[in-house]
Write a protein that holds these residues in place. Structure first.
Motif, short mmCIF file in Angstrom:
data_model
loop_
_atom_site.label_atom_id
_atom_site.label_comp_id
_atom_site.label_asym_id
_atom_site.label_seq_id
_atom_site.Cartn_x
_atom_site.Cartn_y
_atom_site.Cartn_z
N ARG A 100 0.85 -1.19 0.00
CA ARG A 100 0.00 0.00 0.00
C ARG A 100 0.88 1.24 0.00
O ARG A 100 2.01 1.21 0.51
N SER A 101 0.39 2.32 -0.57
CA SER A 101 1.21 3.51 -0.73
C SER A 101 0.34 4.75 -0.67
O SER A 101 -0.89 4.67 -0.55
N THR A 102 0.99 5.91 -0.78
CA THR A 102 0.26 7.18 -0.81
C THR A 102 -0.64 7.24 -2.04
O THR A 102 -1.72 7.85 -1.99
N ALA A 103 -0.21 6.64 -3.15
CA ALA A 103 -1.03 6.66 -4.37
C ALA A 103 -2.36 5.95 -4.14
O ALA A 103 -3.40 6.38 -4.67
N ASP A 104 -2.37 4.89 -3.35
CA ASP A 104 -3.63 4.19 -3.05
C ASP A 104 -4.55 5.08 -2.22
O ASP A 104 -5.78 5.09 -2.42
N ALA A 105 -3.97 5.83 -1.27
CA ALA A 105 -4.79 6.73 -0.46
C ALA A 105 -5.39 7.84 -1.31
O ALA A 105 -6.56 8.22 -1.15
N ILE A 106 -4.59 8.39 -2.23
CA ILE A 106 -5.10 9.44 -3.11
C ILE A 106 -6.18 8.90 -4.04
O ILE A 106 -7.18 9.57 -4.34
N GLN A 107 -6.01 7.66 -4.51
CA GLN A 107 -7.05 7.05 -5.33
C GLN A 107 -8.36 6.92 -4.57
O GLN A 107 -9.45 7.15 -5.12
N GLN A 108 -8.27 6.56 -3.27
CA GLN A 108 -9.48 6.45 -2.47
C GLN A 108 -10.13 7.82 -2.27
O GLN A 108 -11.35 7.91 -2.18
N CYS A 109 -9.32 8.88 -2.21
CA CYS A 109 -9.88 10.23 -2.15
C CYS A 109 -10.73 10.51 -3.39
O CYS A 109 -11.82 11.10 -3.30
N PHE A 110 -10.24 10.10 -4.55
CA PHE A 110 -11.00 10.31 -5.79
C PHE A 110 -12.30 9.51 -5.77
O PHE A 110 -13.35 10.00 -6.19
N ILE A 111 -12.23 8.28 -5.25
CA ILE A 111 -13.44 7.45 -5.19
C ILE A 111 -14.47 8.05 -4.23
O ILE A 111 -15.67 8.06 -4.51
N ALA A 112 -14.00 8.58 -3.10
CA ALA A 112 -14.92 9.10 -2.08
C ALA A 112 -15.46 10.48 -2.41
O ALA A 112 -16.52 10.86 -1.89
N LEU A 113 -14.75 11.24 -3.26
CA LEU A 113 -15.13 12.64 -3.48
C LEU A 113 -15.39 12.98 -4.94
O LEU A 113 -15.78 14.11 -5.24
N GLY A 114 -15.17 12.05 -5.86
CA GLY A 114 -15.20 12.38 -7.27
C GLY A 114 -16.57 12.57 -7.87
O GLY A 114 -16.76 13.39 -8.78
N ARG A 115 -17.58 11.85 -7.41
CA ARG A 115 -18.90 11.93 -8.04
C ARG A 115 -19.66 13.19 -7.60
O ARG A 115 -19.33 13.81 -6.59
N LYS A 116 -20.69 13.51 -8.34
CA LYS A 116 -21.46 14.71 -8.02
C LYS A 116 -22.25 14.58 -6.74
O LYS A 116 -22.53 15.58 -6.06
N ASP A 117 -22.66 13.34 -6.38
CA ASP A 117 -23.46 13.13 -5.18
C ASP A 117 -22.61 12.76 -3.97
O ASP A 117 -23.14 12.31 -2.95
N CYS A 118 -21.28 12.93 -4.06
CA CYS A 118 -20.40 12.60 -2.94
C CYS A 118 -20.43 13.68 -1.87
O CYS A 118 -20.98 14.77 -2.07
N ALA A 119 -19.82 13.36 -0.74
CA ALA A 119 -19.72 14.33 0.36
C ALA A 119 -18.97 15.57 -0.11
O ALA A 119 -18.06 15.50 -0.94
N ARG A 120 -19.35 16.72 0.46
CA ARG A 120 -18.75 17.99 0.05
C ARG A 120 -17.97 18.66 1.18
O ARG A 120 -17.37 19.72 0.97
N TRP A 121 -17.97 18.06 2.36
CA TRP A 121 -17.23 18.62 3.48
C TRP A 121 -16.19 17.60 3.97
O TRP A 121 -16.45 16.40 3.99
#
Length: 386
Positions: A161-182
């Motif tokens: 596991r690496s920082t790149a995996d954490a950043i990818q999870q950020c994209f998954i959690a925040l990338g869509r229009k209906d994702c969390a905004r805070w």
């Protein structure tokens, strides 16, 4: 004809020299014991886990790999308070037989300081070689349990596991229009230095006597001994895993409290890299009134607390920095790019190399620049264990 059956434990190697050790067999035996530890932990057989850990930490294979690790990493030429390093094959082979539990007493750490990005200094404890090898040996038996019980979205100091995996999870959690905004940007105050010793001894699944000795070993600074009443030394081989075990369970606690409901969707997700983590939420009120108090209570049980200066709640349209990257939405589209301060630091380093090498030929300058350009990115301010 009688066929010799392989033993259930680690084998006793008959190598007479460091270069005669069968490393492939050592790795195979250690991996087999680690797999058995994982299966026993998943089955809830804690006594079996403890027995297998004892078997691994007393095996020739485990001891050999522990010595190999501490004599081949970046800190192999950095001595502890005794000034001893294992630089010859003979010294390494003798070190394998010296890794015994009976009569083992760790030495105090050698305290040094390294600069942080904000201009302050980070304390680093340098153990002696024998203590590093003992930590690496017990880590072989502790890691299978740590990986089995780890939070799903924990990425720091873990295998594969690496920082790149954490950043990818950020994209998954925040990338869509209906994702969390805070986003709650959390920063733990002096995480390595403040972890409760009592909590570690009570909850870390390893040899309690050895762990207690490591925690109470103290450190030497300017030839003066200082005792340690809390924390695990940043710089020790086993310290990152102890820290991960301390923070594991935070994600599960949040998932239980904020399970998806039909009429209530708080969109709470956590992404953690070592002691840095972010928590997403549907609104500022959810993060400020519900999530943050739960996190503070969880950390307080372990002797930790959030830093008021660095912990804040941010809107995704304003963006935030995490692991050297800037995460922000522009017109509803999520873009992740290097943080500005990290770009400036990198350019400053390259600029200093170029300006300081005006008298060198171009091929020599390229040899100086290539390691910097190819270097694997790490979290800003992160200190690697010796």
């Amino acid at each position: 004809m009688t066929v010799r059956q392989p033993g259930t434990g680690a084998f006793s190697d008959h190598a007479r020299h460091w270069h005669e050790i069968d490393w492939a067999r050592c790795h195979r035996e250690v991996r087999r014991l680690q797999a058995r530890i994982v299966k026993a932990r998943q089955a809830g057989r804690h006594g079996k886990v403890k027995a297998l850990q004892w078997l691994l930490t007393h095996s020739f294979s485990g001891k050999s790999l522990a010595v190999k690790r501490v004599t081949e990493n970046r800190g192999k030429r950095t001595p502890g308070v005794d000034g001893v390093i294992w630089s010859t094959p003979g010294a390494k082979f003798e070190a394998v037989s010296s890794l015994k539990r009976r009569g083992y007493r760790p030495c105090p750490l050698r305290r040094i300081y390294i600069p942080k990005a904000n201009g302050k200094q980070r304390p680093l404890g340098i153990p002696c070689m024998i203590d590093r090898a003992q930590q690496a040996l017990h880590l072989l038996a502790l890691e299978p349990v740590a990986e089995t019980t780890a939070d799903q979205n924990s990425y720091g100091f873990r295998t594969a596991r690496s920082t790149a995996d954490a950043i990818q999870q950020c994209f998954i959690a925040l990338g869509r229009k209906d994702c969390a905004r805070w986003i709650l940007e959390a920063d733990i105050r002096s995480c390595f230095d403040e972890i409760s010793h009592d909590w570690l001894v009570a909850h870390i699944p390893m040899d309690k006597d050895v762990l207690r000795q490591w925690l109470k070993a103290g450190y030497l600074q300017d030839h003066v001994f200082h005792s340690t009443e809390a924390g695990t030394p940043q710089g020790g081989v086993v310290s990152p895993t102890l820290m991960n075990l301390t923070l594991d369970g935070l994600e599960r606690m949040l998932l239980v409290r904020f399970a998806r409901g039909r009429n209530y969707a708080p969109k709470v997700h956590i992404i953690r890299y070592a002691d840095d983590f972010i928590i997403t939420g549907a609104s500022r009120e959810v993060l400020a009134d519900e999530v943050r108090p739960m996190v503070e209570q969880f950390l307080a049980q372990r002797g930790l607390s959030l830093s008021p200066e660095k912990t804040r709640i941010t809107h995704i349209d304003d963006g935030f920095d995490f692991l050297g990257m800037n995460v922000r939405k522009y017109g509803g589209k999520l873009l992740i790019k290097p943080a500005r301060k990290n770009v400036h630091a990198f350019l400053r380093k390259v600029r200093d190399i170029v300006k300081g090498s005006k008298a060198l030929r171009h091929d020599a300058l390229i040899r100086l620049l290539n390691p910097v350009l190819r270097k694997r990115p790490v979290k800003s301010g992160q200190a690697s264990p010796v």
